[in-house]
Enzyme design. Structure first.
Site, PDB file in Angstrom:
ATOM      1  N   ASP A 133       5.227  31.534  -6.523  1.00 52.55           N
ATOM      2  CA  ASP A 133       4.219  32.444  -5.978  1.00 52.55           C
ATOM      3  C   ASP A 133       4.688  32.938  -4.607  1.00 52.55           C
ATOM      4  O   ASP A 133       4.628  32.197  -3.621  1.00 52.55           O
ATOM      5  CB  ASP A 133       2.881  31.696  -5.857  1.00 52.55           C
ATOM      6  N   ASP A 134       5.180  34.160  -4.538  1.00 50.21           N
ATOM      7  CA  ASP A 134       5.640  34.769  -3.277  1.00 50.21           C
ATOM      8  C   ASP A 134       6.950  34.157  -2.779  1.00 50.21           C
ATOM      9  O   ASP A 134       7.062  33.779  -1.608  1.00 50.21           O
ATOM     10  CB  ASP A 134       4.588  34.651  -2.164  1.00 50.21           C
TER      11      ASP A 134
ATOM     12  N   CYS B 165       0.416  39.822  -7.289  1.00 54.56           N
ATOM     13  CA  CYS B 165       0.355  38.633  -8.144  1.00 54.56           C
ATOM     14  C   CYS B 165      -0.101  38.907  -9.576  1.00 54.56           C
ATOM     15  O   CYS B 165       0.671  38.786 -10.514  1.00 54.56           O
ATOM     16  CB  CYS B 165      -0.552  37.600  -7.494  1.00 54.56           C
TER      17      CYS B 165
ATOM     18  N   ASP C 209       6.716  35.941  -8.748  1.00 52.07           N
ATOM     19  CA  ASP C 209       5.905  37.111  -9.092  1.00 52.07           C
ATOM     20  C   ASP C 209       6.200  38.294  -8.176  1.00 52.07           C
ATOM     21  O   ASP C 209       6.187  39.445  -8.592  1.00 52.07           O
ATOM     22  CB  ASP C 209       4.402  36.776  -9.072  1.00 52.07           C
ATOM     23  N   ASN C 210       6.481  38.026  -6.909  1.00 52.17           N
ATOM     24  CA  ASN C 210       6.807  39.070  -5.935  1.00 52.17           C
ATOM     25  C   ASN C 210       7.461  38.418  -4.726  1.00 52.17           C
ATOM     26  O   ASN C 210       7.643  37.205  -4.682  1.00 52.17           O
ATOM     27  CB  ASN C 210       5.562  39.859  -5.518  1.00 52.17           C
TER      28      ASN C 210
END
Length: 491
Positions: free
Chosen positions: A43-44, A83, A289-290
């Site tokens: 996540d990130d 997300c 995700d990013n």
């Protein structure tokens, strides 16, 4: 006696034939066994914080080892740096503007994919796979993203989520992984290294910690099974797109610690796979995700937001390891998995399998990839479309008249607040006004200008390149049924 002897010979011949057929069938089945599929979603997490991507400070031994045993992609991209939309693309093979997940899923943002979309877990279940998820979910509706086994709830912005404790996440998967019989699909989605949040009395999150750094999920008591690795702010590497000040360095140190925690969870998961005898017959995919949760990365389609880690271990023993520069995108993840599983989508997907470049380092890849961002939070309307080649990137800011909007976790970050309070007009390499107020088109030569600062969209010497990329972008919008395509007509 002759008849009896003949009968015996026939029996022997028949048993030998049956035995041979069974042996052949077993061997064929062994050679065509569908692989287990594991997607590990951070996540990130950007490429800035991984040893195998060139950071000499951060400790990520388990992910580095996975890269050493598999394929590390150096040109892998999400299609939207947000997300829920990004995860929807991962799990459908459709851009967010086509699957309906235009923005975040949770609370009042309330975006959902269209109910007629077929999600990856459903497609694999039809092929005979057992499916399970653990950690952050953050997509909807359940009908589209239906897993047979739910190992944790997976709410967004939950400070007590299992997704913050990656070794416990791995332990929760042990029984599922160890079940004999059918191949399995495991969706292992960590909350790390997302920024930490508190919860206000109205139930909404707050990320405000200024002047102290955000803790990125780190806590004094630590997490079960984790050896916390603490980083000194003066030792971290500040990416060029960020301001090099005390506040940014303090937050990067916390971010590094969260990444190292996640790395230990990945190591525990791999050990469970090995103990269960499932590692060698597994397709393992690690990605994010990013990009990192700092202004200039997450929610933007500049490279820090969309150029991400992708590490893949192919099923089989003694697979050749290599670094793959081919262009791939998250819309290609579902088609690639279906390719390995021998499954069909039943409908036309917008991504393409990259199995060829995964198995052959010299195979020709795609000549360009596309990105499509619509919103993040419900208040953050700022649609962008991108075409990116190895050399150039064209960004189309469809709502360029608007000021670029900020996500709550980014505007409350100490890194951004410190720049605001200093009255500086520069953030990293970019003028703040340039960051907030963007033109309709941005064209960058990524070889000469990797920071994406010098906009060439109006350059006379680049008009041929601009027009070629714009033509392809329009075609992409048309072919993917982009609702924003009609702006070309009415404007």
């Amino acid at each position: 006696m002759k008849i009896s002897h003949l009968v015996k010979l026939r029996k022997v011949a028949w048993l030998t034939l049956v035995s041979c057929l069974l042996s052949f069938g077993y061997a064929a089945a062994q050679n065509n066994t569908a692989p287990n599929i594991i997607i590990i979603v951070a996540d990130d997490h950007g490429t800035d914080a991984l040893g195998c991507y060139g950071n000499p400070v951060i400790q990520t031994p388990n992910l580095d080892k996975l890269a050493a045993e598999g394929v590390r992609f150096t040109n892998a991209f999400c299609t939207t740096a947000s997300c829920s939309p990004s995860r929807s693309v991962l799990l459908t093979g459709l851009h967010n503007h086509a699957n309906g997940m235009y923005g975040l899923e949770h609370t009042y943002h309330h975006f959902n994919s269209f109910e007629n979309v077929a999600g990856l877990p459903e497609l694999l279940a039809k092929k005979g796979y057992r499916t399970a998820r653990v950690g952050k979910f953050h997509v909807a509706p359940e009908k589209v993203f239906q897993f047979q086994t739910v190992l944790s709830a997976g709410q967004a912005n939950d400070p007590n989520a299992l997704g913050r404790s990656p070794v416990e996440m791995a332990a929760a998967c042990k029984a599922f992984i160890s079940q004999p019989g059918k191949p399995f699909f495991l969706y292992f989605a960590s909350d790390d290294p997302h920024r930490s949040n508190g919860v206000l009395p109205n139930g909404h999150p707050t990320f405000n910690s200024y002047p102290a750094p955000n803790l990125f999920g780190n806590r004094r008591q630590g997490y079960p099974g984790i050896k916390e690795i603490v980083y000194a702010p003066d030792k971290v590497i500040v990416p060029p797109f960020l301001p090099d000040n005390a506040e940014t360095r303090a937050e990067l140190a916390q971010y590094y610690q969260a990444v190292s925690r996640l790395d230990q969870g990945v190591g525990q998961l791999i050990q469970i796979l090995k103990d269960a005898g499932q590692y060698e017959n597994s397709l393992i995919i690690y990605l994010s995700d990013n990009g990192v949760a700092f202004p200039g990365a997450k929610t933007t389609l500049y490279d820090p937001g969309m150029k991400l880690p992708l590490i893949v271990r192919r099923p089989g023993k003694d697979q050749k390891s290599f670094v793959q520069p081919a262009l791939v995108s998250w819309v290609d993840i579902t088609p690639t998995i279906l390719d390995y599983a021998g499954a069909s989508s039943g409908t036309k997907l917008q991504g393409k399998s990259f199995r060829a470049v995964l198995e052959n380092e010299k195979a020709a890849g795609q000549t360009e990839i596309y990105a499509s961002h619509s919103l993040h939070e419900i208040t953050m309307y700022y649609p962008m479309r991108v075409i990116r080649t190895p050399k150039y990137k064209l960004i189309y800011n469809l709502a360029h008249e608007l000021t670029f909007p900020f996500a709550l976790d980014l505007v409350e970050s100490s890194a951004w607040q410190s720049v605001q309070k200093s009255k500086s007009n520069i953030y990293g390499q970019r003028a703040i006004q340039q960051f907030l107020h963007r033109p309709k088109f941005e064209l960058y030569d990524l070889e000469k200008d990797p920071g994406e600062i010098n906009n060439l969209a109006q350059s006379k010497s680049h008009q041929e390149v601009f027009n070629q990329l714009l033509t392809k972008m329009k075609q992409f919008q048309k072919e993917t049924s982009d609702p924003w395509y009609h702006k070309w007509t009415y404007e």
